[in-house]
Scaffold this active site. Structure first.
Site, PDB file in Angstrom:
ATOM      1  CB  SER A  43      67.405  60.361  31.902  1.00 41.43           C
ATOM      2  OG  SER A  43      66.694  60.551  30.707  1.00 41.43           O
ATOM      3  CE  LYS A  79      65.460  63.636  31.055  1.00 37.38           C
ATOM      4  NZ  LYS A  79      64.485  62.569  30.772  1.00 37.38           N
ATOM      5  CE1 TYR A 136      66.838  66.481  28.339  1.00 37.05           C
ATOM      6  CE2 TYR A 136      66.833  65.878  26.016  1.00 37.05           C
ATOM      7  CZ  TYR A 136      66.570  65.568  27.325  1.00 37.05           C
ATOM      8  OH  TYR A 136      66.049  64.330  27.658  1.00 37.05           O
ATOM      9  CE1 TYR A 167      62.031  59.698  32.860  1.00 43.19           C
ATOM     10  CE2 TYR A 167      63.223  57.643  32.658  1.00 43.19           C
ATOM     11  CZ  TYR A 167      63.211  59.019  32.677  1.00 43.19           C
ATOM     12  OH  TYR A 167      64.369  59.705  32.519  1.00 43.19           O
ATOM     13  CB  VAL A 224      68.386  55.471  27.444  1.00 44.06           C
ATOM     14  CG1 VAL A 224      66.895  55.484  27.672  1.00 44.06           C
ATOM     15  CG2 VAL A 224      68.885  56.776  26.879  1.00 44.06           C
TER      16      VAL A 224
HETATM   17  O1  DON Z   1      66.026  62.731  25.678  1.00 44.37           O
HETATM   18  C1  DON Z   1      66.313  61.545  25.575  1.00 44.37           C
HETATM   19  O2  DON Z   1      65.544  60.749  25.059  1.00 44.37           O
HETATM   20  C2  DON Z   1      67.645  61.074  26.133  1.00 44.37           C
HETATM   21  N1  DON Z   1      68.638  62.083  25.987  1.00 44.37           N
HETATM   22  C3  DON Z   1      67.552  60.715  27.586  1.00 44.37           C
HETATM   23  C4  DON Z   1      66.494  59.680  27.888  1.00 44.37           C
HETATM   24  C5  DON Z   1      66.777  58.835  29.072  1.00 44.37           C
HETATM   25  O3  DON Z   1      67.889  58.626  29.491  1.00 44.37           O
HETATM   26  C6  DON Z   1      65.609  58.163  29.676  1.00 44.37           C
HETATM   27  N2  DON Z   1      66.022  57.347  30.802  1.00 44.37           N
HETATM   28  N3  DON Z   1      65.846  56.270  31.149  1.00 44.37           N
END
Ligand code: DON
Length: 304
Positions: free
Chosen positions: A64, A67, A189, A240, A258
């Site tokens: 993430s 982003k 994405y 979040y 993550v």
């Molecule tokens: O879309 C997803 O779930 C992952 N590619 C990214 C989520 C993420 O890194 C949330 N961060 N803490």
């Protein structure tokens, strides 16, 4: 003079001994290959000095954190028009939460939750001639590093299990808030999230947000006013349903992923990045948050 090297060494040393290191993400199977033993910290000061400890040069899945980079590129194309399609309010919900999206007619709360990032991905798929190639080139340019790459195993792994992102993209499409095909937006994405970067590379890439929109090579990628906005969104939405906790404990704008990475910054001052794959229950790096809290407490530098 603050002894930055001494401070990050101590933090790294003390936290490495912690028994509770969090849990590695498993919902993207490829990420579950990581262990909770990796731990790096990198500090990049605006004056050019940098300090590293532990696994600061080992690439990991930025997830993430991408982003923020995608948002900066979308803003460079569309300026303030993007706010008609995505809001700037904290969601107070997990990154993959869906029900608010339906309640609020397909306008995601902010560009850092998954649904908002999918709208940003849609904007980039529209504007970039070769979306994946051009986005990677943008990241390489702002980080001044041609070795940065996608991890196609991670992208494929997420594609296989990304049911919630498929649901979000379909919901956005049903509200007419995706202009391209669901498949094309998701493919872009999943790739942007799969980029591998080290703490050092991330700190270099985020330099532009700490330096009024100018990257380490002095190229102005976004106007100063947009760098201000991106930092505000990181502070209010970067973690979040733990954004309040991060602001409370660390006091810096930042973004987590993550894969266990976190990047945080103090405008006109420094960028600091951490990598520790063990996550807390909210999906943010456990040791990373502790390290950053200790860093701003010990140095007494934060935005507050
Ligand atoms: O879309 C997803 O779930 C992952 N590619 C990214 C989520 C993420 O890194 C949330 N961060 N803490």
């Amino acid at each position: 003079m603050i002894d930055f090297q001494g401070i990050i060494n101590n933090i790294h040393n003390n936290l490495s001994k912690e028994e509770v290191k969090g849990v590695v993400a498993s919902y993207i199977p490829e990420l579950f290959k990581q262990t909770t033993n990796s731990f790096g910290i990198y500090l990049h000061c605006i004056n050019g000095e940098s300090y590293a400890v532990g696994d600061a040069y080992t690439p990991f899945s930025i997830q993430s954190i991408s982003k923020v980079l995608a948002l900066s590129k979308a803003i460079a194309f569309e300026d303030n028009n993007i706010w008609q399609r995505v809001d700037v309010e904290p969601s107070g919900n997990p990154f993959n939460h869906l029900s608010l999206l339906e309640l609020e007619n397909g306008i995601p709360r902010n560009p850092l939750i998954n649904s908002g990032a999918l709208v940003i991905a849609d904007i980039l798929v529209t504007h970039l001639k070769n979306p994946k190639k051009d986005f990677l080139n943008y990241v390489r340019t702002i980080a001044n590093d041609q070795t940065i790459n996608y991890n196609t195993d991670v992208a494929a792994s997420e594609k296989r299990t990304g049911y919630t992102n498929y649901a979000a993209a379909n919901l956005l499409k049903s509200f007419n808030n995706l202009n391209n095909n669901v498949e094309d937006v998701l493919d872009f994405y999943f790739h942007q999230c799969s980029i591998d970067m080290s703490c050092a590379q991330l700190a270099n890439a985020f330099y532009l947000f700490a330096n009024s929109g100018k990257c380490i090579n002095h190229i102005q990628h976004i106007p100063i006013s947009q760098a201000k906005r991106i930092n505000a969104i990181m502070l209010t939405c970067g973690f979040y349903d733990e954004a309040g906790e991060f602001a409370f404990r660390v006091g810096l704008p930042g973004k987590s992923g993550v894969g266990g990475g976190i990047v945080a910054l103090l405008p006109n001052n420094f960028i600091i990045s951490t990598w520790a794959p063990g996550l807390n229950p909210k999906g943010n790096s456990l040791l990373g948050m502790q390290a950053l809290e200790q860093f701003t407490t010990e140095t007494k530098i934060s935005i507050f």
